[in-house]
Write an enzyme that holds these catalytic residues in place. Sequence first.
Site, PDB file in Angstrom:
ATOM      1  N   ASN A  22       0.791  -1.306  -0.085  1.00  0.00           N
ATOM      2  CA  ASN A  22      -0.052   0.116  -0.034  1.00  0.00           C
ATOM      3  C   ASN A  22       1.215   1.412   0.113  1.00  0.00           C
ATOM      4  O   ASN A  22       0.485   2.451  -1.269  1.00  0.00           O
ATOM      5  CB  ASN A  22      -1.077   0.107   1.030  1.00  0.00           C
ATOM      6  CG  ASN A  22      -1.984  -0.780   0.811  1.00  0.00           C
ATOM      7  OD1 ASN A  22      -2.994  -0.457   0.267  1.00  0.00           O
ATOM      8  ND2 ASN A  22      -2.928  -1.698   1.632  1.00  0.00           N
ATOM      9  N   ARG A  73       3.004   1.802  25.538  1.00  0.00           N
ATOM     10  CA  ARG A  73       3.103   2.587  24.783  1.00  0.00           C
ATOM     11  C   ARG A  73       2.834   3.896  24.835  1.00  0.00           C
ATOM     12  O   ARG A  73       2.554   4.657  23.418  1.00  0.00           O
ATOM     13  CB  ARG A  73       1.193   1.992  24.112  1.00  0.00           C
ATOM     14  CG  ARG A  73       0.790   1.791  23.014  1.00  0.00           C
ATOM     15  CD  ARG A  73      -0.343   1.009  22.998  1.00  0.00           C
ATOM     16  NE  ARG A  73      -1.292   0.644  23.381  1.00  0.00           N
ATOM     17  CZ  ARG A  73      -2.712   1.581  23.047  1.00  0.00           C
ATOM     18  NH1 ARG A  73      -2.521   2.138  21.601  1.00  0.00           N
ATOM     19  NH2 ARG A  73      -3.416   1.665  24.214  1.00  0.00           N
ATOM     20  N   HIS A 117      -8.060  -1.178   5.365  1.00  0.00           N
ATOM     21  CA  HIS A 117      -8.159  -2.564   6.198  1.00  0.00           C
ATOM     22  C   HIS A 117      -9.021  -3.072   4.841  1.00  0.00           C
ATOM     23  O   HIS A 117     -10.030  -2.923   4.802  1.00  0.00           O
ATOM     24  CB  HIS A 117      -9.330  -2.504   7.392  1.00  0.00           C
ATOM     25  CG  HIS A 117      -9.857  -3.435   8.239  1.00  0.00           C
ATOM     26  ND1 HIS A 117      -9.297  -3.553   9.253  1.00  0.00           N
ATOM     27  CD2 HIS A 117     -10.964  -4.785   8.369  1.00  0.00           C
ATOM     28  CE1 HIS A 117      -9.355  -4.833   9.502  1.00  0.00           C
ATOM     29  NE2 HIS A 117     -10.677  -5.291   8.792  1.00  0.00           N
ATOM     30  N   ASP A 153     -10.420   0.292  14.058  1.00  0.00           N
ATOM     31  CA  ASP A 153     -10.942  -0.622  12.973  1.00  0.00           C
ATOM     32  C   ASP A 153     -12.564   0.284  12.528  1.00  0.00           C
ATOM     33  O   ASP A 153     -13.658  -0.678  12.197  1.00  0.00           O
ATOM     34  CB  ASP A 153     -10.695  -1.214  12.493  1.00  0.00           C
ATOM     35  CG  ASP A 153      -9.774  -1.972  11.859  1.00  0.00           C
ATOM     36  OD1 ASP A 153      -8.204  -1.631  12.200  1.00  0.00           O
ATOM     37  OD2 ASP A 153      -9.275  -3.102  12.379  1.00  0.00           O
TER      38      ASP A 153
HETATM   39  C1  GRF Z   1      -3.142  -4.590   4.037  1.00  0.00           C
HETATM   40  O1  GRF Z   1      -4.463  -5.505   3.090  1.00  0.00           O
HETATM   41  C2  GRF Z   1      -4.239  -4.037   4.332  1.00  0.00           C
HETATM   42  O2  GRF Z   1      -5.328  -3.577   4.236  1.00  0.00           O
HETATM   43  C3  GRF Z   1      -3.800  -4.252   6.447  1.00  0.00           C
HETATM   44  O3  GRF Z   1      -2.716  -4.462   6.253  1.00  0.00           O
HETATM   45  C4  GRF Z   1      -2.057  -4.682   5.104  1.00  0.00           C
HETATM   46  C5  GRF Z   1      -0.768  -4.660   4.651  1.00  0.00           C
HETATM   47  O4  GRF Z   1      -0.251  -5.037   3.403  1.00  0.00           O
HETATM   48  N1  GRF Z   1      -4.197  -3.173   6.956  1.00  0.00           N
HETATM   49  P1  GRF Z   1       1.359  -3.584   2.258  1.00  0.00           P
HETATM   50  O5  GRF Z   1       1.656  -3.750   3.625  1.00  0.00           O
HETATM   51  O6  GRF Z   1       0.712  -3.023   2.209  1.00  0.00           O
HETATM   52  O7  GRF Z   1       1.116  -4.678   1.645  1.00  0.00           O
END
Ligand code: GRF
Length: 211
Positions: A22, A73, A117, A153
């Site tokens: 992403n 945290r 998500h 989420d």
């Molecule tokens: C994705 O499926 C995203 O929706 C979820 O974690 C995954 C991350 O994948 N939160 P990447 O590291 O972006 O490839």
Amino acid sequence: MAETAKDSRPLLGVLISGRGSNLQSILDAIAQGRLDARVAVVVSNRAEAAGLQRARDAGVEALHLPARDHADRDAYDRALADLLRARGVELVCLAGFMRLVGDPLLSAFPNRILNIHPSLLPAFPGLEAQRQALEHGVRVTGATVHFVNTDLDAGPIVLQAAVPVLDGDTVETLAARILVEEHRLYPEAIGLVLEGAWSIVGRRFVRAAVS
Ligand code: GRF
């Protein structure tokens, strides 16, 4: 010497823990002129996150911020907030960041933290959303970009995309088709939020009417 024009594009901070596909979709959208922004910094809580190399390959600062260096945290989130603010980050994008975000970071970036998500929230929050969808037997699942708040989420939804569940799907084939939608959706949602013509009404992300 000629003065170079100052780059006024809004700055993103991207938080990752792993693969970073992403993150790559955001970097690609910027490189291709589909997203008017710049990634100021990529931070991973895991040293081995492949996304750190993707950031470096794109000439973006890539930092490993290990949790063990911080007392708790809140201390970790304060350190994150400090380093993002020090770089002038306007919008924080969680992209596979496998940590809950706490108050020090949320209050430093109110309505300025997005997450992606792999389900149609509020269905299937938490881990392994694609497996949850498959095992539940839904015929349609998808991807959601939402604001991050204190609940997992659960923040206001910016954009969603639907993905059909096919009879022959495995977790892997379903996750791969959802991922294609994620890569389209996240840059688009970031662009919408950066445009600024929106408000949060109750739980709803509402775009201003075009006159
Ligand atoms: C994705 O499926 C995203 O929706 C979820 O974690 C995954 C991350 O994948 N939160 P990447 O590291 O972006 O490839």
